[in-house]
Design a protein around this motif. Structure first.
Motif, mmCIF file in Angstrom:
data_model
loop_
_atom_site.group_PDB
_atom_site.id
_atom_site.type_symbol
_atom_site.label_atom_id
_atom_site.label_comp_id
_atom_site.label_asym_id
_atom_site.label_seq_id
_atom_site.Cartn_x
_atom_site.Cartn_y
_atom_site.Cartn_z
ATOM 1 N N LEU A 1 -52.626 59.115 117.319
ATOM 2 C CA LEU A 1 -52.603 58.794 118.738
ATOM 3 C C LEU A 1 -53.813 57.960 119.118
ATOM 4 N N GLU A 2 -53.616 57.097 120.075
ATOM 5 C CA GLU A 2 -54.721 56.306 120.606
ATOM 6 C C GLU A 2 -55.545 57.171 121.562
ATOM 7 N N ASN A 3 -56.778 56.748 121.795
ATOM 8 C CA ASN A 3 -57.652 57.497 122.708
ATOM 9 C C ASN A 3 -57.007 57.677 124.086
ATOM 10 N N LYS A 4 -56.348 56.614 124.547
ATOM 11 C CA LYS A 4 -55.705 56.674 125.858
ATOM 12 C C LYS A 4 -54.610 57.736 125.871
ATOM 13 N N GLU A 5 -53.851 57.840 124.774
ATOM 14 C CA GLU A 5 -52.768 58.823 124.695
ATOM 15 C C GLU A 5 -53.330 60.248 124.653
ATOM 16 N N ILE A 6 -54.433 60.416 123.922
ATOM 17 C CA ILE A 6 -55.078 61.730 123.872
ATOM 18 C C ILE A 6 -55.509 62.162 125.274
ATOM 19 N N GLN A 7 -56.141 61.239 126.012
ATOM 20 C CA GLN A 7 -56.599 61.571 127.365
ATOM 21 C C GLN A 7 -55.422 61.895 128.283
ATOM 22 N N GLN A 8 -54.303 61.199 128.084
ATOM 23 C CA GLN A 8 -53.117 61.481 128.895
ATOM 24 C C GLN A 8 -52.609 62.897 128.648
ATOM 25 N N ILE A 9 -52.640 63.335 127.392
ATOM 26 C CA ILE A 9 -52.200 64.693 127.065
ATOM 27 C C ILE A 9 -53.164 65.729 127.634
ATOM 28 N N LEU A 10 -54.466 65.467 127.468
ATOM 29 C CA LEU A 10 -55.471 66.439 127.912
ATOM 30 C C LEU A 10 -55.472 66.646 129.424
ATOM 31 N N THR A 11 -54.970 65.662 130.164
ATOM 32 C CA THR A 11 -54.972 65.785 131.631
ATOM 33 C C THR A 11 -53.676 66.387 132.171
ATOM 34 N N ILE B 1 -57.248 74.867 124.587
ATOM 35 C CA ILE B 1 -56.608 74.826 123.268
ATOM 36 C C ILE B 1 -56.432 73.394 122.794
ATOM 37 N N LEU B 2 -55.934 72.528 123.661
ATOM 38 C CA LEU B 2 -55.746 71.121 123.299
ATOM 39 C C LEU B 2 -57.072 70.473 122.908
ATOM 40 N N THR B 3 -58.125 70.812 123.654
ATOM 41 C CA THR B 3 -59.442 70.248 123.366
ATOM 42 C C THR B 3 -59.958 70.727 122.018
ATOM 43 N N LEU B 4 -59.729 72.002 121.692
ATOM 44 C CA LEU B 4 -60.165 72.546 120.403
ATOM 45 C C LEU B 4 -59.420 71.893 119.239
ATOM 46 N N ILE B 5 -58.126 71.680 119.406
ATOM 47 C CA ILE B 5 -57.346 71.057 118.336
ATOM 48 C C ILE B 5 -57.824 69.635 118.094
ATOM 49 N N TYR B 6 -58.006 68.884 119.182
ATOM 50 C CA TYR B 6 -58.381 67.479 119.023
ATOM 51 C C TYR B 6 -59.861 67.299 118.700
ATOM 52 N N SER B 7 -60.731 67.958 119.445
ATOM 53 C CA SER B 7 -62.168 67.712 119.287
ATOM 54 C C SER B 7 -62.748 68.328 118.023
ATOM 55 N N ALA C 1 -44.663 65.216 126.081
ATOM 56 C CA ALA C 1 -43.489 64.697 126.798
ATOM 57 C C ALA C 1 -43.842 64.385 128.245
ATOM 58 N N ARG C 2 -44.624 65.266 128.882
ATOM 59 C CA ARG C 2 -45.030 65.020 130.263
ATOM 60 C C ARG C 2 -45.890 63.764 130.376
ATOM 61 N N ALA C 3 -46.664 63.502 129.324
ATOM 62 C CA ALA C 3 -47.534 62.318 129.335
ATOM 63 C C ALA C 3 -46.767 61.042 129.061
ATOM 64 N N GLY C 4 -45.471 61.172 128.749
ATOM 65 C CA GLY C 4 -44.637 60.001 128.497
ATOM 66 C C GLY C 4 -44.881 59.352 127.148
ATOM 67 N N ILE C 5 -45.331 60.141 126.168
ATOM 68 C CA ILE C 5 -45.611 59.598 124.838
ATOM 69 C C ILE C 5 -44.357 59.701 123.984
ATOM 70 N N ASP C 6 -43.906 58.572 123.449
ATOM 71 C CA ASP C 6 -42.663 58.533 122.679
ATOM 72 C C ASP C 6 -42.845 59.052 121.251
ATOM 73 N N LYS C 7 -44.066 59.037 120.740
ATOM 74 C CA LYS C 7 -44.304 59.500 119.372
ATOM 75 C C LYS C 7 -44.029 60.998 119.267
ATOM 76 N N LYS C 8 -43.676 61.425 118.055
ATOM 77 C CA LYS C 8 -43.514 62.858 117.810
ATOM 78 C C LYS C 8 -44.903 63.479 117.682
ATOM 79 N N VAL C 9 -45.277 64.286 118.648
ATOM 80 C CA VAL C 9 -46.630 64.853 118.693
ATOM 81 C C VAL C 9 -46.563 66.340 118.369
ATOM 82 N N THR C 10 -47.332 66.753 117.381
ATOM 83 C CA THR C 10 -47.432 68.152 116.981
ATOM 84 C C THR C 10 -48.911 68.522 116.894
ATOM 85 N N PRO C 11 -49.240 69.816 116.834
ATOM 86 C CA PRO C 11 -50.647 70.198 116.641
ATOM 87 C C PRO C 11 -51.249 69.561 115.397
ATOM 88 N N HIS C 12 -50.456 69.471 114.331
ATOM 89 C CA HIS C 12 -50.976 68.853 113.104
ATOM 90 C C HIS C 12 -51.313 67.381 113.323
#
Length: 257
Positions: A117-127, A142-148, A230-241
């Motif tokens: 994911l791009e930085n912009k996409e990460i920020q969209q998910i985190l918000t 939780i999202l912050t712990l997984i990503y950061s 999905a709420r962030a409108g990201i088309d990629k398949k996003v999983t915790p991994h």
């Protein structure tokens, strides 16, 4: 060497002599059917399946006609190689006839690049979490712990309150196989966890609490990540991994700057 009887004997040998599992034996059978079809059309009189020229044409057939990717081609060549070993063992062909050393080397490249994911996409998910609610603050943490920090889902679920060492600015993680490690507690991670803890009322030892008051499950976290992506409108398949992989990729990029 496209003899039906020899092929059947080879498949029996893989299962009843070598002891291959049924699924492996089935895979051998599928691969040999593909090889049979190729030989029937292009090499009906083939008497030595190790012939380098034949293998080059076989690879072309797999890639062009069957649209097989690198891993599928590698597997079918491995099956063919096992068949050649059987022919040598049964003295149907001799070791001197074996041309596998002349076979072309396949590039071992991934067929699909992992999702990053791009930085912009990460920020969209985190918000996306609603931080006016306790569940929203929990999810943001939780999202912050997984990503950061790059924690696994299982590590998030088993994370204990006592494992957060505020003064030492680190978190003790119970990893795979009971192995322990520390991860840094930076200011961003610290802030989101403290924000969540201000409204946490549960008495269980786990840091993150489910809506019903128990420990979170891996499935709940996987669903949560998918929901916010999905709420962030990201088309990629996003999983915790994928978030963990993005964390590692972004850290590598920072190190190179």
């Amino acid at each position: 060497m496209n003899n039906e009887a020899i092929l059947r004997e080879f498949l029996d040998y893989t299962q009843f002599v070598r002891g291959c599992r049924p699924k492996t034996a089935d895979a051998y059978a599928i691969d040999m059917k593909v090889w049979q079809t190729f030989c029937r059309n292009d090499y009906p009189q083939m008497d030595n399946p190790s012939k380098a020229k034949m293998v080059v044409d076989y690879i072309r057939y797999l890639r062009v006609d069957r649209k097989n990717g690198s891993s599928a081609v590698q597997r079918k060549l491995a099956t063919l190689s096992a068949f050649i070993d059987y022919l040598i063992l049964m003295e149907i062909i001799t070791p001197k006839q074996d041309e596998r050393k002349k076979w072309p080397k396949l590039l071992d490249t991934p067929e699909r690049l992992p999702v990053v994911l791009e930085n912009k996409e990460i920020q969209q998910i985190l918000t996306q979490p609603d931080t006016t609610t306790i569940l929203g603050r929990r999810d943001r943490a939780i999202l912050t712990l997984i990503y950061s920090v790059g924690l696994r889902v299982s590590e998030i679920c088993s994370l204990q309150l006592r494992n957060v060492h505020w003064e030492e600015k680190r978190i003790l993680i119970q990893g795979k196989g009971g192995r322990e490690r520390y991860v840094p507690l930076d200011s961003i991670v610290e802030d989101v966890i403290k924000d969540y803890l201000t409204s946490r009322t549960s008495t269980i030892s786990e840091l993150f609490v489910s809506k019903k008051g128990g420990a979170l499950t891996s499935r709940a976290i996987q669903f949560m990540v998918k929901k916010y992506a999905a709420r962030a409108g990201i088309d990629k398949k996003v999983t915790p991994h994928k978030l963990r992989h993005t964390c590692a990729t972004h850290l590598c990029k920072k190190a190179l700057i």
